[in-house]
Scaffold this active site. Structure first.
Site, PDB file in Angstrom:
ATOM      1  CG  HIS A  73      -2.106  -0.876   1.098  1.00 53.70           C
ATOM      2  ND1 HIS A  73      -3.260  -0.502   0.436  1.00 53.70           N
ATOM      3  CD2 HIS A  73      -2.315  -2.132   1.525  1.00 53.70           C
ATOM      4  CE1 HIS A  73      -4.128  -1.501   0.490  1.00 53.70           C
ATOM      5  NE2 HIS A  73      -3.573  -2.508   1.129  1.00 53.70           N
ATOM      6  CE  LYS A 108      -5.989  13.742  -0.274  1.00 49.80           C
ATOM      7  NZ  LYS A 108      -5.784  12.632  -1.216  1.00 49.80           N
ATOM      8  NE  ARG A 109      -3.078   7.359   5.528  1.00 54.79           N
ATOM      9  CZ  ARG A 109      -1.799   7.276   5.151  1.00 54.79           C
ATOM     10  NH1 ARG A 109      -0.832   7.403   6.027  1.00 54.79           N
ATOM     11  NH2 ARG A 109      -1.483   7.041   3.893  1.00 54.79           N
ATOM     12  CB  THR A 136     -10.124   5.286  -1.852  1.00 57.56           C
ATOM     13  OG1 THR A 136      -9.779   5.580  -0.499  1.00 57.56           O
ATOM     14  CG2 THR A 136      -9.461   3.995  -2.294  1.00 57.56           C
ATOM     15  CE  LYS A 178     -13.944   6.470   0.105  1.00 60.48           C
ATOM     16  NZ  LYS A 178     -13.207   6.535   1.389  1.00 60.48           N
TER      17      LYS A 178
END
Length: 610
Positions: free
Chosen positions: A161, A348-349, A456, A460
């Site tokens: 990842h 996001k992170r 991702t 969305k």
């Protein structure tokens, strides 16, 4: 210690071992109108009755509970690292023990387990699995090493990842040996046999050193996952290519047949039907409701790109979602924002490579523009951030602090006449994402090219009708391929330009700072009091960008990013054109369904028959 048993086999004997009980909690996962219920098994930890006396204090009992109570414990301390290792091992071992017991009920030989069972290693957190599986097969069930190894490699598969090798887990060998002495022995044995095999096959020292599991007193978990399994995949086309030619290059040389790509997808039911019910009803209105079970029917929206009624309907749906978010912002922050403004979102992170800071630099630029010229002609903007930061990641916390102070400065400045607002919405989670994402006009996907494995949130946002503002990174490239160049706003260096800088070592952020008045002014605002209450954080950012040479090339991409943002401003003024682009994005988003991704895993990696 290893001792010989009656059959003459070496078997381990444990001294002072800590025995814990893993307790399964099964959570049914109900399929969408398909009569399928799957099972998600979660684990809790308990102290066995005969071990109770070993935990006399509250602290000692709490330490055990933490194994299943704390997600991603702070691993900046030795205690935190140890908890994390114990946690990863505990979950992995419990899962594998259950799998083997369940398999054996069929009455088929254990060495054939791979014919019925697949175990997938999702990132390096459960990457101890091949070694633990070997321990169970060899120690607990008496298989010969070679038999057990064949079963292990054929059972295990691994998804990578992250492209960044520093993010692949490595454990200090001493810590690992202390916590898991027998698994450590098994890893050494796997490593020794692997190195001997490469030597026999005539590979050079470089290949051996890049791929072996134990080196420099560390255990490289990704290497264990790759050697101990039959499949390695990345999560977007670009990511998988970069794994082959960079991060895992030596492994690709050894095992080209193990490598494959599986571009991530999203759960379309969650992100349209649950998160965006009004959008879903509007889709029904134009193409019927077959898309609710087969997302590929969204393609039918393509026939409405010139239909004024459809464009008006979808534009209004977005406006209603913005209204909902505006109400939430009013409730939580006290500020009222206009739904006529562009809602520009980055959720996001929080990580340096995702470049929330580049977004911040642009916001500072807009703020300074408006202070110079309050009549600046710009569509009002509402910048929205949401993020989680790793508990030990100091830089991320500093960026969060800066965004909050910048927000406070901007939102309370009445001289800006509502043209600019900034919000960092706290405690970002899926529930909040369901509110934010359908309300976004602009989807910020601005990582340095070559750093984001997939992304991702980009999918969305696309599916709910936001326009993607992006670098050519991760799955943004595949989004661009679907919607076409005119329906996405791309900026910045591509991965070749980034790799060129690495090769030539020719990037000097200080030169950009010294010679570019705009960059100079924006960067100085971190340290000259423009933004209040950020003395230490502002200095930290200043040093990262100037002294430490701006590791993620924000300054090089800055002007290109400003141009892209100005293009967004121009596009938004033309309501019909904007509506058309957003509808095109919704229509083409069906490619990114997790349903298809999972089918690909099932067919190509796990070899499941329908």
């Amino acid at each position: 210690d290893l001792e010989q048993n009656q059959e003459g086999n070496l078997v381990p004997t444990y001294q002072n071992s800590q025995v814990l009980r893993a307790v399964p909690y099964d959570v049914p996962q109900i399929g969408f109108q398909n009569d399928v219920v799957n099972n998600l098994r979660l684990w809790d930890v308990e102290i066995p009755e005969d071990q109770e006396t070993l935990y006399p204090s509250l602290e000692s009992r709490r330490a055990i509970q933490d194994i299943t109570a704390i997600l991603y414990p702070d691993d900046s301390t030795l205690e935190g690292k140890q908890l994390r290792l114990i946690q990863e091992y505990f979950m992995t071992s419990a899962g594998l023990q259950t799998i083997i017991k369940h398999y054996l009920k069929q009455g088929t030989p254990l060495e054939d387990i791979y014919k019925k069972v697949s175990v997938h290693i999702n990132d390096t957190h459960p990457a101890v699995a091949p070694a633990e599986f070997m321990r169970l097969l060899v120690d607990d069930y008496g298989l010969e090493w070679d038999q057990a190894w064949k079963a292990t490699v054929n059972t295990m598969s691994y998804t990578n990842h992250t492209i960044m090798s520093e993010a692949l887990e490595k454990w200090d060998a001493e810590l690992f040996k202390k916590v898991l002495p027998r698994v450590y022995q098994i890893i050494l044995e796997i490593d020794n046999r692997f190195v001997a095999e490469l030597g026999k096959a005539g590979y050079d020292a470089d290949v051996v050193n890049n791929t072996r599991i134990v080196k420099d007193d560390q255990i490289h978990m990704a290497n264990l996952a790759i050697i101990g399994g039959h499949s390695v995949n990345g999560v977007a086309k670009l990511h998988t290519e970069l794994l082959k030619e960079d991060t895992l290059k030596s492994f690709y040389k050894l095992y080209p047949e193990k490598f494959n790509n599986k571009t991530n997808g999203i759960v379309t039911r969650r992100w349209t039907q649950i998160a965006a019910p009004e959008l879903s009803s509007a889709i029904d209105q134009f193409i019927g409701n077959g898309w609710r079970t087969d997302i590929h029917e969204l393609e039918g929206l393509s026939t409405y790109l010139d239909d004024q009624e459809a464009l008006g309907t979808f534009y209004q749906v977005k406006k209603d979602a913005k209204e909902r978010l505006a109400n939430y912002i009013k409730e939580t922050t006290g500020f009222q924002v206009s739904t006529d403004a562009i809602f520009d979102v980055q959720v996001k992170r929080l990580h340096a490579y995702k470049r929330q800071l580049l977004n911040v630099l642009h916001i500072i630029k807009l703020y300074l523009d408006l202070k110079d010229n309050p009549d600046k002609d710009m569509v009002p903007r509402v910048f929205i951030f949401g993020a989680k930061a790793a508990p030990g990641y100091h830089f991320a916390k500093s960026v969060i602090k800066i965004i909050n102070e910048l927000a406070s400065l901007i939102n309370n400045d009445e001289g800006l006449e509502g043209k600019l607002h900034v919000f960092f919405l706290e405690n970002y989670n899926v529930s909040l994402a369901e509110l934010i994402i359908p309300a976004a006009d602009v989807s910020e996907q601005i990582s340095l090219a070559s750093k984001e494995a997939s992304g991702t949130s980009n999918m969305k946002f696309m599916m709910t009708g936001a326009i993607t503002l992006a670098t050519l990174d991760g799955a943004n490239i595949e989004i661009k391929d679907e919607v076409g160049d005119d329906n996405i706003v791309i900026f910045g260096m591509d991965k070749d330009a980034v790799y060129n800088h690495y090769r030539l070592n020719d990037y000097h952020s200080r030169d950009l700072y010294d010679n570019d008045p705009l960059i100079h002014r924006v960067i100085d605002s971190f340290v000259n009091g423009t933004i209040p209450n950020i003395q230490s954080e502002g200095m930290e950012i200043y040093e990262a960008l100037i002294q430490h040479n701006d590791e993620y090339f924000l300054l090089e991409d800055f002007h290109s990013y400003i141009e892209a943002q100005e293009k967004i401003d121009r596009l938004y003024r033309n309501k019909a054109e904007w509506a058309q682009i957003t509808l095109k994005n919704i229509a083409k988003s069906h490619k990114f369904t997790a349903d298809d991704t999972i089918v690909q895993y099932a067919k190509e990696i796990w070899e499941l028959k329908k």
